[in-house]
Design a protein around this motif. Structure first.
Motif, PDB file in Angstrom:
ATOM      1  N   PHE A 231     -31.416   3.123  25.553  1.00  0.00           N
ATOM      2  CA  PHE A 231     -30.947   3.480  24.210  1.00  0.00           C
ATOM      3  C   PHE A 231     -32.070   3.292  23.193  1.00  0.00           C
ATOM      4  CE2 PHE A 231     -29.331   2.174  20.060  1.00  0.00           C
ATOM      5  CZ  PHE A 231     -28.507   3.239  19.743  1.00  0.00           C
ATOM      6  N   PHE A 232     -32.731   2.146  23.255  1.00  0.00           N
ATOM      7  CA  PHE A 232     -33.777   1.877  22.261  1.00  0.00           C
ATOM      8  C   PHE A 232     -35.081   2.600  22.593  1.00  0.00           C
ATOM      9  CE2 PHE A 232     -30.877  -1.601  21.217  1.00  0.00           C
ATOM     10  CZ  PHE A 232     -30.829  -1.456  19.838  1.00  0.00           C
ATOM     11  N   LEU A 233     -35.306   2.918  23.860  1.00  0.00           N
ATOM     12  CA  LEU A 233     -36.453   3.770  24.184  1.00  0.00           C
ATOM     13  C   LEU A 233     -36.248   5.179  23.622  1.00  0.00           C
ATOM     14  CD1 LEU A 233     -37.178   2.678  27.871  1.00  0.00           C
ATOM     15  CD2 LEU A 233     -38.646   2.290  25.873  1.00  0.00           C
ATOM     16  N   LYS A 234     -35.021   5.618  23.613  1.00  0.00           N
ATOM     17  CA  LYS A 234     -34.709   6.933  23.040  1.00  0.00           C
ATOM     18  C   LYS A 234     -34.940   6.918  21.531  1.00  0.00           C
ATOM     19  CE  LYS A 234     -31.099  10.479  22.980  1.00  0.00           C
ATOM     20  NZ  LYS A 234     -29.722  10.822  23.396  1.00  0.00           N
ATOM     21  N   VAL A 235     -34.637   5.749  20.894  1.00  0.00           N
ATOM     22  CA  VAL A 235     -34.865   5.598  19.460  1.00  0.00           C
ATOM     23  C   VAL A 235     -36.346   5.774  19.131  1.00  0.00           C
ATOM     24  CG1 VAL A 235     -34.821   3.931  17.555  1.00  0.00           C
ATOM     25  CG2 VAL A 235     -32.847   4.138  19.070  1.00  0.00           C
ATOM     26  N   LEU A 236     -37.210   5.382  20.102  1.00  0.00           N
ATOM     27  CA  LEU A 236     -38.655   5.489  19.869  1.00  0.00           C
ATOM     28  C   LEU A 236     -39.147   6.944  19.832  1.00  0.00           C
ATOM     29  CD1 LEU A 236     -40.029   2.541  22.047  1.00  0.00           C
ATOM     30  CD2 LEU A 236     -39.861   2.658  19.553  1.00  0.00           C
ATOM     31  N   SER A 237     -38.264   7.877  20.115  1.00  0.00           N
ATOM     32  CA  SER A 237     -38.656   9.298  19.985  1.00  0.00           C
ATOM     33  C   SER A 237     -38.949   9.642  18.522  1.00  0.00           C
ATOM     34  CB  SER A 237     -37.565  10.214  20.536  1.00  0.00           C
ATOM     35  OG  SER A 237     -36.361  10.067  19.779  1.00  0.00           O
ATOM     36  N   LYS A 238     -38.495   8.798  17.600  1.00  0.00           N
ATOM     37  CA  LYS A 238     -38.743   9.002  16.173  1.00  0.00           C
ATOM     38  C   LYS A 238     -39.929   8.167  15.680  1.00  0.00           C
ATOM     39  CE  LYS A 238     -33.808   9.824  15.303  1.00  0.00           C
ATOM     40  NZ  LYS A 238     -32.617   9.363  14.536  1.00  0.00           N
ATOM     41  N   HIS A 239     -40.549   7.434  16.596  1.00  0.00           N
ATOM     42  CA  HIS A 239     -41.679   6.597  16.223  1.00  0.00           C
ATOM     43  C   HIS A 239     -42.855   7.488  15.782  1.00  0.00           C
ATOM     44  CE1 HIS A 239     -44.987   3.675  16.613  1.00  0.00           C
ATOM     45  NE2 HIS A 239     -44.041   2.732  16.482  1.00  0.00           N
ATOM     46  N   PRO A 240     -43.634   7.077  14.784  1.00  0.00           N
ATOM     47  CA  PRO A 240     -44.748   7.914  14.295  1.00  0.00           C
ATOM     48  C   PRO A 240     -45.849   8.148  15.332  1.00  0.00           C
ATOM     49  CG  PRO A 240     -44.764   5.743  13.261  1.00  0.00           C
ATOM     50  CD  PRO A 240     -43.452   5.878  13.963  1.00  0.00           C
ATOM     51  N   SER A 241     -45.931   7.285  16.363  1.00  0.00           N
ATOM     52  CA  SER A 241     -46.978   7.459  17.373  1.00  0.00           C
ATOM     53  C   SER A 241     -46.504   8.413  18.466  1.00  0.00           C
ATOM     54  CB  SER A 241     -47.364   6.121  17.997  1.00  0.00           C
ATOM     55  OG  SER A 241     -48.226   6.311  19.087  1.00  0.00           O
ATOM     56  N   ALA A 242     -47.213   9.514  18.628  1.00  0.00           N
ATOM     57  CA  ALA A 242     -46.875  10.469  19.687  1.00  0.00           C
ATOM     58  C   ALA A 242     -47.110   9.855  21.059  1.00  0.00           C
ATOM     59  CB  ALA A 242     -47.702  11.734  19.521  1.00  0.00           C
ATOM     60  N   TYR A 243     -48.130   8.993  21.151  1.00  0.00           N
ATOM     61  CA  TYR A 243     -48.387   8.329  22.428  1.00  0.00           C
ATOM     62  C   TYR A 243     -47.170   7.487  22.858  1.00  0.00           C
ATOM     63  CZ  TYR A 243     -53.324   9.544  21.901  1.00  0.00           C
ATOM     64  OH  TYR A 243     -54.510  10.223  21.759  1.00  0.00           O
ATOM     65  N   LEU A 244     -46.647   6.702  21.916  1.00  0.00           N
ATOM     66  CA  LEU A 244     -45.501   5.841  22.240  1.00  0.00           C
ATOM     67  C   LEU A 244     -44.277   6.684  22.573  1.00  0.00           C
ATOM     68  CD1 LEU A 244     -44.193   3.116  22.578  1.00  0.00           C
ATOM     69  CD2 LEU A 244     -43.881   2.970  20.098  1.00  0.00           C
ATOM     70  N   GLN A 245     -44.100   7.793  21.851  1.00  0.00           N
ATOM     71  CA  GLN A 245     -42.960   8.666  22.138  1.00  0.00           C
ATOM     72  C   GLN A 245     -42.997   9.129  23.595  1.00  0.00           C
ATOM     73  OE1 GLN A 245     -42.752  11.936  19.338  1.00  0.00           O
ATOM     74  NE2 GLN A 245     -43.012  10.574  17.567  1.00  0.00           N
ATOM     75  N   GLY A 246     -44.176   9.566  24.038  1.00  0.00           N
ATOM     76  CA  GLY A 246     -44.301  10.066  25.407  1.00  0.00           C
ATOM     77  C   GLY A 246     -44.134   8.970  26.445  1.00  0.00           C
ATOM     78  N   LEU A 247     -44.757   7.829  26.164  1.00  0.00           N
ATOM     79  CA  LEU A 247     -44.648   6.706  27.105  1.00  0.00           C
ATOM     80  C   LEU A 247     -43.210   6.209  27.223  1.00  0.00           C
ATOM     81  CD1 LEU A 247     -47.854   4.773  26.027  1.00  0.00           C
ATOM     82  CD2 LEU A 247     -47.483   5.882  28.254  1.00  0.00           C
ATOM     83  N   ALA A 248     -42.500   6.135  26.084  1.00  0.00           N
ATOM     84  CA  ALA A 248     -41.103   5.695  26.094  1.00  0.00           C
ATOM     85  C   ALA A 248     -40.250   6.658  26.909  1.00  0.00           C
ATOM     86  CB  ALA A 248     -40.583   5.569  24.671  1.00  0.00           C
ATOM     87  N   GLN A 249     -40.554   7.937  26.781  1.00  0.00           N
ATOM     88  CA  GLN A 249     -39.798   8.941  27.510  1.00  0.00           C
ATOM     89  C   GLN A 249     -40.010   8.802  29.026  1.00  0.00           C
ATOM     90  OE1 GLN A 249     -40.572  12.890  26.088  1.00  0.00           O
ATOM     91  NE2 GLN A 249     -38.962  13.826  27.358  1.00  0.00           N
ATOM     92  N   GLU A 250     -41.202   8.399  29.462  1.00  0.00           N
ATOM     93  CA  GLU A 250     -41.479   8.218  30.887  1.00  0.00           C
ATOM     94  C   GLU A 250     -40.926   6.881  31.406  1.00  0.00           C
ATOM     95  OE1 GLU A 250     -45.370   9.081  32.379  1.00  0.00           O
ATOM     96  OE2 GLU A 250     -45.838  10.395  30.675  1.00  0.00           O
ATOM     97  N   LEU A 251     -40.906   5.878  30.546  1.00  0.00           N
ATOM     98  CA  LEU A 251     -40.412   4.555  30.962  1.00  0.00           C
ATOM     99  C   LEU A 251     -38.904   4.562  31.193  1.00  0.00           C
ATOM    100  CD1 LEU A 251     -40.789   1.523  31.460  1.00  0.00           C
ATOM    101  CD2 LEU A 251     -40.655   1.167  28.980  1.00  0.00           C
ATOM    102  N   SER A 252     -38.193   5.320  30.383  1.00  0.00           N
ATOM    103  CA  SER A 252     -36.729   5.309  30.441  1.00  0.00           C
ATOM    104  C   SER A 252     -36.181   5.606  31.837  1.00  0.00           C
ATOM    105  CB  SER A 252     -36.162   6.283  29.407  1.00  0.00           C
ATOM    106  OG  SER A 252     -34.756   6.187  29.373  1.00  0.00           O
TER     107      SER A 252
END
Length: 726
Positions: A231-252
């Motif tokens: 749930f909170f990794l999905k929230v990171l899709s709105k994070h300003p860092s594109a790197y974190l967005q992609g990494l969060a999407q792979e970690l989930s």
């Protein structure tokens, strides 16, 4: 244990502060006595045997010094009594299981069904601890305040459930990896992160700016709480860092699809899936390392370091797990549970102590927290130490853990120098605690009788001191119905329970002793029929003789009417003695004949009082003819029988009269030869006069019988007169 816990403060004090020397000079000392019935202590002042000066004695020599009653333990009450009673049922089932295994000459550990049953009983203990914890945590008004709060029962719950997880797995799973079970235990009893933290973070538009965000996300990943994590990794899709967005999407999906042993039917399949999953984690690590240094901070947090810690946990890096747990304020238990999920996915029970020992070197348990010390001892594979710690937390816990540890060979079943095994030591300590409430005697002896010869001896003493409450006024705790039932000849109430317990544990000698105790109570209540019944049940023939003597004393002291009423209930006991003679140990003839005399003598007086002179005459003659009447009572019986002749009635035949005259002559002959003490004392006591008066009464009786016999001859009553009378 702090020394002040061994002190008792008497209120009001026996003497004022600073006056110890005066109290000593008064010739008195502080004494104490242990109660034989329960675990209480009576404290009081008592005089010394040596004489003291009168002036000093005057200050303290007083009979109004109070007696103080104290106990080292508070008696169980409220929810504690329910807890004790309910769990005693599980204890009884455990003893039965072990008994059956011994009878079948099968080692319990070699029988899968028995091990499975023992595990079920352990789970029953766990569930009772849980239920009591939940009940105690309810915010409701109660008639009785709780003796132990919810926190106490929570501790019992965590300790017992950990024991079940570590030492009583399902048969066939003893050698299976233990990580999932430990994590489930941790998540059940030590919930982190809290639901409130998740709610607060989820309500924010940019939760990653909250200092609690990354600790929360890291904790959910550690604990395997994939729903909260994704749930909170999905929230990171709105994070300003594109790197974190992609990494969060792979970690989930890695968290969601983390292989767990319970998902596979074979451990080999689980191992293959785990290796493939770890390969994906390595790929994620490579992508994480490619993030430029300048992009690793969002102005609120170095998200890269936080994310790297999570990936390090997934990689199974032990040093990262320890570091993260320390930062989160977690303890050694969490590290050890996480270890079996991420660091060593094939961690087995037998290997756990080595891992735990390494962890607690850096993160030791809290020595002031008994619960934590029990946990660490169980994790380290030190059952004896776990019992020692458990006893200080709650003796109930130590006793019931020990009871399960012995059959699965965790502790030595052999006795030490105290003649007790480790299990017996803790069981008996718990039973001593139960003695603080005498009403729990039935449960107390169940525990004691499971502890060999020492426990058996202790249980016997408890049984012999159970208040039977047999008094006719129906003492507190005994219903009127129970008292009436007992007096109708039926076992009821406490007496019935005690007898059943003696039968269950084959304590025949104790049962007889208790019957003797019951007989003494009935004697005090003048319930002679019941007294005889219980003397017979105890095979206490000397006691039976004493009861008969007391019954006959009632005639001497109270007269025939009271005597007949008291003996009315003895006849059934006499019938039972005759009936049981062929199936049980018969009563010695001397006591049986004496009892028969008391019953027939009472029936004789009952018939006299009701106007049945013919029946009374027959009773009197039969007692002489069948040699039932003791010689010491011949004179009394003759005098009472001849009272039937006063109104001129002809109840005796000439042969009857001859028999009575013969008995009179035997008395006179014996008295003339100096044997008057064998025949006259009872008559003297009945008439409350001396021997001279007794002999005069017998002379009158002889004259009356002679006239009666002559009258029989004149009118032909009873056939041809005997020819020996001159």
């Amino acid at each position: 244990m702090p020394s002040h816990q061994h002190m008792a403060h008497l209120v009001p004090p026996l003497f004022e502060q600073g006056r110890l020397e005066d109290f000593t000079r008064s010739g008195r000392v502080v004494s104490h006595t242990m109660s034989p019935r329960d675990d209480t202590l009576a404290v009081y002042s008592s005089p010394l045997s040596i004489p003291q000066t009168s002036s000093a004695q005057g200050a303290f020599h007083s009979d109004d010094h109070p007696i103080y009653f104290a106990s080292k333990e508070e008696a169980p009450r409220s929810e504690r009594r329910v807890f004790i009673t309910d769990t005693s049922v599980i204890f009884a089932a455990t003893q039965n299981l072990i008994k059956v295994s011994r009878e079948e000459n099968v080692t319990l550990l070699q029988n899968d069904d028995a091990v499975r049953a023992l595990g079920k009983l352990a789970c029953d203990y766990v569930n009772f601890c849980k239920e009591c914890c939940l009940y105690a945590s309810q915010n409701i008004s109660r008639a009785d305040p709780l003796q132990y709060d919810a926190e106490h029962y929570r501790r019992l719950w965590t300790c017992f459930s950990l024991f079940a997880v570590l030492y009583l797995p399902e048969p066939g799973l003893e050698d299976a990896p233990i990580g999932d079970e430990l994590m489930e235990w941790l998540n059940t009893h030590f919930i982190e992160p809290s639901t409130q933290e998740g709610d607060e973070l989820s309500s924010q538009e940019r939760p990653w700016e909250d200092p609690a965000f990354w600790p929360y996300l890291t904790r959910t990943c550690l604990r395997g709480l994939s729903k909260a994590s994704t749930f909170f990794l999905k929230v990171l899709s709105k994070h300003p860092s594109a790197y974190l967005q992609g990494l969060a999407q792979e970690l989930s999906p890695l968290l969601t699809n983390h292989p767990r042993l319970y998902q596979y039917s074979a451990e080999r399949d689980f191992a293959v899936a785990s290796r493939r999953w770890k390969d994906k984690v390595k790929t994620l690590r490579l992508e994480l390392d490619r993030v430029p240094e300048s992009e690793r901070d969002d102005g609120f947090e170095n998200w890269w370091d936080r994310f790297s810690d999570i990936v390090g946990i997934l990689e199974g890096r032990g040093e990262i797990v320890k570091k993260v747990c320390m930062e989160l304020g977690a303890d050694w238990k969490e590290v050890c549970s996480v270890w079996g999920i991420f660091v060593d996915t094939r961690l087995r029970r037998q290997d756990l102590p080595e891992v735990v020992a390494q962890v607690i070197d850096e993160m030791p348990p809290d020595p002031t927290d008994r619960e934590d010390m029990v946990h660490s001892s169980l994790f380290l594979g030190r059952p004896a130490q776990a019992l020692s710690e458990a006893a200080q937390l709650d003796i109930w816990l130590a006793a019931h853990l020990a009871d399960l540890m012995e059959p699965i060979e965790l502790i030595d079943p052999e006795a030490d120098d105290s003649e007790l095994s480790l299990r017996q030591h803790y069981i008996l300590s718990y039973a001593e605690y139960l003695r603080t409430d005498p009403a729990l005697w039935r449960i107390t002896v169940d525990y004691m009788y499971s502890c060999g010869s020492v426990g058996t001896g202790m249980a016997d003493q408890v049984l012999m001191r159970v208040p039977l409450r047999l008094e006719n006024h129906a003492a507190a705790g005994t219903s009127g119905e129970e008292a009436a039932s007992i007096r109708a000849g039926h076992l009821a109430g406490v007496l019935k329970s005690v007898n059943e317990t003696c039968f269950e544990y084959q304590r025949e000698e104790i049962r007889r002793m208790i019957c003797r105790i019951a007989a003494q109570t009935f004697i005090k209540e003048k319930e002679y029929g019941l007294a005889i019944s219980y003397c017979t049940s105890a095979e206490d023939w000397a006691g039976l003789g004493r009861v008969v003597d007391l019954v006959l004393e009632e005639y001497i002291a109270q007269g025939p009417e009271q005597f007949a009423r008291l003996v009315a209930n003895i006849a059934p006991s006499l019938h039972a003695l005759r009936t049981d003679a062929g199936t049980k140990i018969p009563a010695p003839g001397v006591f049986l004949h004496r009892l028969m005399f008391a019953v027939r003598f009472a029936e004789f007086h009952q018939r006299r009082a009701s106007g049945d002179g013919q029946g009374a005459a027959l009773d009197a003659v039969t007692m002489f003819r069948d040699d039932i009447a003791p010689k010491s009572w011949w004179a009394v019986l003759l005098c009472d029988a001849l009272d039937l002749l006063r109104d001129g009635s002809m109840f005796f035949t000439s042969n009857d009269a001859c028999l009575l005259i013969q008995k009179l002559e035997e008395i006179h002959l014996a008295v003339g030869q100096g044997a008057e003490d064998d025949f006259l004392p009872v008559l003297c006591r009945v008439t409350k006069r001396g021997k001279k008066h007794a002999l005069q009464r017998l002379e009158v009786a002889r004259l009356s019988l002679a006239k009666y016999y002559a009258k029989c001859g004149a009118i032909g009553v009873g056939g041809r007169p005997s020819g020996w009378i001159h």
